[in-house]
Structure formats: structure tokens, C-alpha cells
Enzyme design. Structure first.
Site, mmCIF file in Angstrom:
data_model
loop_
_atom_site.group_PDB
_atom_site.id
_atom_site.type_symbol
_atom_site.label_atom_id
_atom_site.label_comp_id
_atom_site.label_asym_id
_atom_site.label_seq_id
_atom_site.Cartn_x
_atom_site.Cartn_y
_atom_site.Cartn_z
ATOM 1 N N PRO A 100 0.806 -1.214 0.000
ATOM 2 C CA PRO A 100 0.000 0.000 0.000
ATOM 3 C C PRO A 100 0.847 1.275 0.000
ATOM 4 C CG PRO A 100 -0.673 -1.465 1.801
ATOM 5 C CD PRO A 100 0.527 -2.072 1.149
ATOM 6 N N GLU A 127 1.619 -8.655 8.081
ATOM 7 C CA GLU A 127 1.815 -7.198 8.067
ATOM 8 C C GLU A 127 2.722 -6.784 6.913
ATOM 9 O OE1 GLU A 127 0.426 -4.764 9.984
ATOM 10 O OE2 GLU A 127 -0.866 -6.372 10.721
ATOM 11 N N ARG A 164 -2.622 -7.770 -21.200
ATOM 12 C CA ARG A 164 -3.519 -7.408 -22.307
ATOM 13 C C ARG A 164 -2.861 -6.462 -23.302
ATOM 14 N NH1 ARG A 164 -6.393 -2.760 -22.177
ATOM 15 N NH2 ARG A 164 -8.230 -3.739 -23.125
ATOM 16 N N ASP A 179 -8.408 2.517 -25.544
ATOM 17 C CA ASP A 179 -9.022 2.460 -24.225
ATOM 18 C C ASP A 179 -9.024 3.847 -23.598
ATOM 19 O OD1 ASP A 179 -9.381 -0.270 -24.404
ATOM 20 O OD2 ASP A 179 -7.597 -0.776 -23.251
#
Length: 182
Positions: A100, A127, A164, A179
Site C-alpha cells: 500500500p 503485516e 492485455r 481504451d
């Protein structure tokens, strides 16, 4: 786009993903089904699922320890990650720590990574990883400002976004350029 990330000239050979995790079976179906599975069968992609517990160095397959600086929870030991990376069949172009605290993943980064030949993604649990693991990686990536139970879902998102963009994976090689984020 720089020459190294230019996807108009196809990279040579399949893009190989080494997924290092405590739970390889969470990712196995993801790499074998739908477009990813077809691309792997066609030789456009390849996947290595690597169980971090195989590199524990002990008969109990224990891979975690208390954080050396203190704090709650357990972290995956640096020696486990070192042995797992050393055991890969070839050196990755990028060793990516999913955390994160990393740089937020976006389409531009997916396009850059699609120009590589071998990506290793470290999927955490508990953690996370011992802070010394950061010295072993080329970059740290986050999907956003939230915390999940492990890195496998984040790895799946990155694999799909990057794969992709490789020629032949989604059929029409140019469709991704239209896209919304490209």
C-alpha cells in the site's frame, strides 16, 4: 513513449510472470483460464507460481517473524525472499513489491511493464515484508490507498492490465490504444 516502452514494435518472446506468494493456488486458476490461459497456451505469456514457504529454510515452513523494529503483527522474512528470488530460473527485469506504500499503479505503468520480458511480483501477507526486502526490489507498487489481506489480488490486477497490452493477447493488437486510459 520511450524506445524501451514502445509497444508498436513487439517484444521478442513471451512475457514471463514470476508470482511469489504464500498461496500459489489462489493464482493458479487465474493464470490458466480465459484470455490469460489462452495466451499462455499460445506461447504469448508464461507464468511461474512460486511458494515462498519452499524457501523457509526450516522444516516447519515458517516464513514469518516479528518486525525487527517492533510493532504489531508478523512480517515475511528477508532471507525467505532472497532465497526465493535466487531460485527463479532467470533474473527478472523487474522485481515488484506489492505494498500500500508503493507508487500507484496506472495505465502508463502497465504500458511500461508490458515492454519487459520477465516480471517478478512479491505478494505479501501478515503485516507485509521485513523492511529489508525493499533493498531487493526494483519498484514498489500499490493499487490504491487501502489495505488488503494479501498481495495476490493486486498481482492478478497487474498481470491482467500488463498482459492485455502484449501483441496477440486480446486479439486486436491495436484496440488497447483506444481504451479510455491510453
Amino acid at each position: 513513449m520511450t524506445a524501451e516502452t514502445d509497444l508498436t514494435s513487439p517484444p521478442s518472446g513471451p512475457l514471463h510472470f514470476s508470482l511469489l506468494t504464500l498461496f500459489p493456488e489462489l493464482l493458479r486458476p487465474f493464470t490458466q483460464e480465459a484470455l490469460l490461459g489462452r495466451a499462455a497456451s499460445a506461447g504469448l505469456l508464461s507464468f511461474g507460481l512460486h511458494d515462498l514457504r519452499e524457501h523457509s529454510g526450516n522444516r516447519w515452513r515458517k516464513v514469518d517473524d516479528s518486525p525487527s523494529g517492533g510493532g504489531a503483527g508478523m512480517v515475511i522474512r528477508v532471507d525467505v525472499v532472497e532465497r526465493a528470488l535466487a531460485a527463479l530460473p532467470r533474473r527478472p527485469d523487474e522485481i515488484i513489491l506489492l505494498t500500500p506504500a508503493g507508487v500507484r499503479f496506472d495505465q502508463r505503468m502497465a504500458e511500461e511493464l508490458a515492454g519487459r520480458q520477465h516480471l517478478a511480483l512479491l505478494c505479501g501477507r501478515y503485516e507485509g515484508f521485513d523492511a529489508r526486502v525493499e533493498t531487493l526490489v526494483t519498484r514498489e507498487i500499490s493499487l490504491g490507498d487501502f489495505v488488503m489481506m494479501g498481495g495476490e489480488a493486486a498481482a492478478a490486477c497487474i498481470v491482467e492490465a500488463v498482459a492485455r497490452l502484449r501483441p496477440g493477447v486480446i486479439g486486436d493488437e491495436q484496440s488497447w490504444q483506444h481504451d479510455s486510459y491510453s
